[in-house]
Scaffold this motif. Structure first.
Motif, PDB file in Angstrom:
ATOM      1  N   SER A  67       0.834  -1.185   0.037  1.00 43.59           N
ATOM      2  CA  SER A  67      -0.051  -0.129   0.105  1.00 43.59           C
ATOM      3  C   SER A  67       0.948   1.181   0.027  1.00 43.59           C
ATOM      4  CB  SER A  67      -0.677  -0.006   1.328  1.00 43.59           C
ATOM      5  OG  SER A  67      -1.472   1.027   1.523  1.00 43.59           O
ATOM      6  N   LYS A 122      -0.338   4.864  10.508  1.00 38.93           N
ATOM      7  CA  LYS A 122      -1.677   4.478   9.899  1.00 38.93           C
ATOM      8  C   LYS A 122      -1.166   3.571   8.719  1.00 38.93           C
ATOM      9  CE  LYS A 122      -6.388   4.986   9.170  1.00 38.93           C
ATOM     10  NZ  LYS A 122      -6.320   3.783   8.207  1.00 38.93           N
ATOM     11  N   PRO A 123      -0.189   4.042   7.682  1.00 43.81           N
ATOM     12  CA  PRO A 123      -0.195   3.587   6.437  1.00 43.81           C
ATOM     13  C   PRO A 123       0.564   2.273   6.774  1.00 43.81           C
ATOM     14  CG  PRO A 123       0.581   5.721   6.429  1.00 43.81           C
ATOM     15  CD  PRO A 123      -0.014   5.624   7.867  1.00 43.81           C
ATOM     16  N   ASP A 177      -1.979  -0.199   8.052  1.00 46.87           N
ATOM     17  CA  ASP A 177      -3.221  -0.933   7.410  1.00 46.87           C
ATOM     18  C   ASP A 177      -2.385  -1.712   6.205  1.00 46.87           C
ATOM     19  OD1 ASP A 177      -5.022   0.413   8.254  1.00 46.87           O
ATOM     20  OD2 ASP A 177      -5.018   2.334   6.849  1.00 46.87           O
ATOM     21  N   ALA A 178      -1.008  -1.418   5.872  1.00 48.63           N
ATOM     22  CA  ALA A 178      -0.375  -2.335   4.817  1.00 48.63           C
ATOM     23  C   ALA A 178      -0.175  -3.561   5.496  1.00 48.63           C
ATOM     24  CB  ALA A 178       0.610  -1.434   4.346  1.00 48.63           C
ATOM     25  N   ASN A 191      -6.427   4.040   2.442  1.00 51.83           N
ATOM     26  CA  ASN A 191      -6.454   5.259   2.145  1.00 51.83           C
ATOM     27  C   ASN A 191      -6.222   5.338   0.439  1.00 51.83           C
ATOM     28  OD1 ASN A 191      -5.455   7.637   1.549  1.00 51.83           O
ATOM     29  ND2 ASN A 191      -3.184   7.484   3.160  1.00 51.83           N
ATOM     30  N   ALA A 193      -3.322   6.995  -1.079  1.00 55.03           N
ATOM     31  CA  ALA A 193      -2.265   6.251  -0.968  1.00 55.03           C
ATOM     32  C   ALA A 193      -1.942   5.127  -1.883  1.00 55.03           C
ATOM     33  CB  ALA A 193      -1.634   5.771   0.371  1.00 55.03           C
TER      34      ALA A 193
END
Ligand code: ADP
Ligand code: MG
Length: 616
Positions: free
Chosen positions: A228, A312-313, A316-317, A370, A373
């Motif tokens: 991501s 967060k990224p 999430d990834a 996202n 992203a």
């Protein structure tokens, strides 16, 4: 007050050394990292007495020029960092220029090194940080460093050392982690003369895992592969049924560096939610890669702590790529296919009904992390309604297999003409033959490949109920009670109920405060029998009291309880039609674990059975 004086340098060095060199394992870590930074393709570590009396690291890297040998052992001497700006984009494992100085300050060191192209190399002996003379020495390309009598001159530190076996085990741990983060380098570890680890260095993470973590661990793994932007996640995670009693088998690397991170652990475990038993933990070897300026590794000298520019990224990834891998394996290629069979495109072997069921699961997935992203690639939820070809990797018969999948047209919004649906049903999957039910709990079936399946009817139904409740856009139906129920609750649960009245209302529990720890319940979910309602409410309240701030978790907890209370129970009579419906769902692969992570089905091959009877 006595006068203030600057410490003599050897005292300052000893203090600084204490921060870098805690025990033999930290020496080994620094020396192995130096060897890796030097571009070695093979590294041998040997230790005696847990590394306390003797440890030797030999590499075939670039070597150190004779004239640089003494410099390498000075504090803040490094070839890896030149300017302050370089600190923002560190590509090597070392950069502080402290390790060799620290190690040599508290031990007796011999170094022997030869740079490529040179006819011969040079050696240097240091004792308590004091260097002798550089002498010419014949040796192969690369560097050998021998460290003897660690902490001989710091008796206070020596006292803190554990038994040799504990120190040796810590060394093994370090070598294992470095071997896993560098599958392209062959690592060997000899403990008191015996080889305890040897990775091939063939560049594949699997070989490294197999060699470093053992066959059993390597066998039950699923490939994880996704990204991501700008975070990529690669590696392996354990199958939900092969989880472990501790978090000891969770290994994370960020940009090749071993890290301990609650964020990464939380993201991993979140992906297993509803798939894993309580008190069990998934294992993993996961590499997280992101641009160097998005990570701060400079937070602790031991460098296992990591700070991300944005959490967060990264969360999430990891969460979504692991979830994809787990979801992918829950959808078997063909429920009837034996695992050793050649892989086939699993969308084409699905029946139309399974295909639609898979498509309907799509909304269950959380929304893309996202959009700005770039979204997660290879998201199996998204591709459950796929539009373009994609690849997916899943485990088949213990082997990772890459599928090139050209999916059929997405399923109907408006009804489609029949022939189109038939194109996704090229092969009829035979329904499992239901042999019967035993112990009023387990359904016994046989598939066309002579595999016998045992199905836990409660676990299977509970899962189906849970998924249905979770997928339902509308709140569960409520039934009004003729007489309101008065439910007495413990203080924490009572408070939790009063605090979450609207949430409970959305799950068809209408409650009101009756004072003194009692709530009045006027409506309950239609799926729950009134006599089960007080227990269900109590359970929910308990979970709400514990789960508090996490609304997603509280929702799942509510659904667990409702699914459990409304599911067919073990020990109860179940009609043949209901059993058949359960079996069809299990066969389709739509249910694999109950919401608490217990398995729903168990396969016994002909071979397994013949083995039981000593025929095979
Ligand atoms: P750092 O790794 O942070 O630079 P060290 O004290 O560990 O600091 O090492 C100092 C320097 O010595 C390194 O920058 C490198 O140039 C050299 N060096 C150390 N070990 C090796 C090795 N095994 N092979 C080649 N060069 C090495
Ligand atoms: Mg170093």
């Amino acid at each position: 007050m006595p006068a203030i004086k600057q410490l003599p340098s050897h005292v300052a060095d000893l203090i600084a050394a204490g921060e870098v060199v805690e025990r033999p394992a930290s020496v080994v870590k620094e020396l192995l990292e130096n060897a890796i930074d030097a571009g070695a393709s093979a590294i041998v570590a040997e230790i005696a007495h847990g590394g306390m009396t003797y440890l030797r690291i030999t590499d075939n890297g670039c070597g150190i020029a004779p004239e640089d040998l003494p410099t390498a052992f000075l504090r803040h001497a490094t070839s890896k960092l030149r300017t302050a700006e370089d600190l923002n984009a560190i590509g090597t494992l070392g950069f502080r220029g402290e390790a060799l100085a620290a190690i040599s300050a508290v031990s007796r060191v011999d170094v022997l090194s030869c740079v490529s192209g040179a006819d011969s190399g040079a050696s240097l002996h240091l004792e308590g940080g004091v260097a002798g003379e550089v002498r010419p020495a014949g040796c192969p390309r690369g560097t050998t460093i021998v460290v003897r009598d660690l902490f001989y001159n710091t008796p206070a530190r020596m006292k803190f050392m554990k038994k040799d076996t504990a120190e040796g085990a810590a060394v093994s741990g370090i070598v294992t982690h470095l071997a896993l983060s560098h599958p392209d380098v062959s690592f060997r570890l000899l403990r008191d003369g015996a080889e305890v680890l040897h990775t091939p260095g063939d560049g594949t993470l699997q070989s490294a895992i197999y060699a470093a973590m053992g066959r059993d661990f390597a066998r039950g793994l699923l490939i994880v592969h996704g990204a991501s932007d700008p975070v990529a996640v690669d590696g392996f995670v354990s199958q939900p049924l092969q989880c472990h009693g501790t978090r000891g088998k969770q290994v994370f690397f960020v940009n090749g560096r071993l890290v301990k991170s609650q964020l990464l652990t939380a993201a991993l475990e979140e992906a297993y939610r509803n798939r894993m038993m309580k008190g069990k933990f998934p294992g993993c070897v996961l590499h997280v890669t992101l641009p160097p300026d998005q990570v701060d590794v400079n937070v602790h000298p031991a460098k296992t702590v990591v700070k991300f520019a944005a959490d967060k990224p990264v969360f999430d990834a990891v969460y979504y790529t692991v979830l994809d891998a787990l979801d992918a394996q829950d959808r078997p290629a063909s429920p009837a296919a034996p695992p050793q069979e050649a892989p086939r495109d699993f969308f084409r072997t699905m029946t139309a009904r399974e295909y639609r069921a898979a498509a309907q699961e799509a909304p269950r997935a959380k929304t893309a992390p996202n959009p700005a992203a770039g979204g997660v690639q290879l998201r199996m939820h998204d591709v459950a309604v796929p539009h373009k070809p994609f690849t997916a990797e899943v485990m088949r018969g213990g082997q990772p297999v890459t599928y090139q999948i050209t999916p059929p047209a997405p399923p109907v919004k408006a009804p489609r003409p029949q022939p189109e649906q038939q194109t996704i049903e090229p092969e009829q999957v035979k329904p499992w033959r239901i042999v019967g039910e035993v112990l009023k709990t387990y359904i016994v079936c046989e598939d066309e490949n002579q595999t016998v399946w045992l199905i836990d009817k409660h676990a299977a139904h509970e899962r189906i109920r849970f998924d249905a409740l979770r997928a339902a856009a509308t709140p569960p139906m409520a039934q009004s009670l003729l007489t309101p129920l008065a439910v007495d609750l413990a203080e924490a649960e009572y408070d939790a109920v009063l605090e979450h009245l609207p949430l409970l209302e959305s799950f068809a529990f209408s409650c009101e405060d009756f004072g003194g720890g009692t709530v009045l319940v006027r409506r309950i979910p239609a799926d729950i029998r009134p006599e089960d309602a007080p227990a269900a409410l109590e359970e929910l309240a308990e979970k709400l009291a514990l789960g508090g701030a996490d609304p997603e978790g509280a929702r799942d907890a509510l659904l667990h309880t409702m699914a459990c209370k409304s599911a067919i129970k073990a020990g109860m009579d179940t009609s043949p039609a209901e059993l058949a419906a359960l079996v069809a769902q299990v066969q389709s692969g739509a249910v694999a674990y109950c919401p608490h992570g217990r398995p729903v089905k168990y396969a016994l091959s002909r071979y397994d059975i013949e083995k039981m009877f000593k025929r095979a």
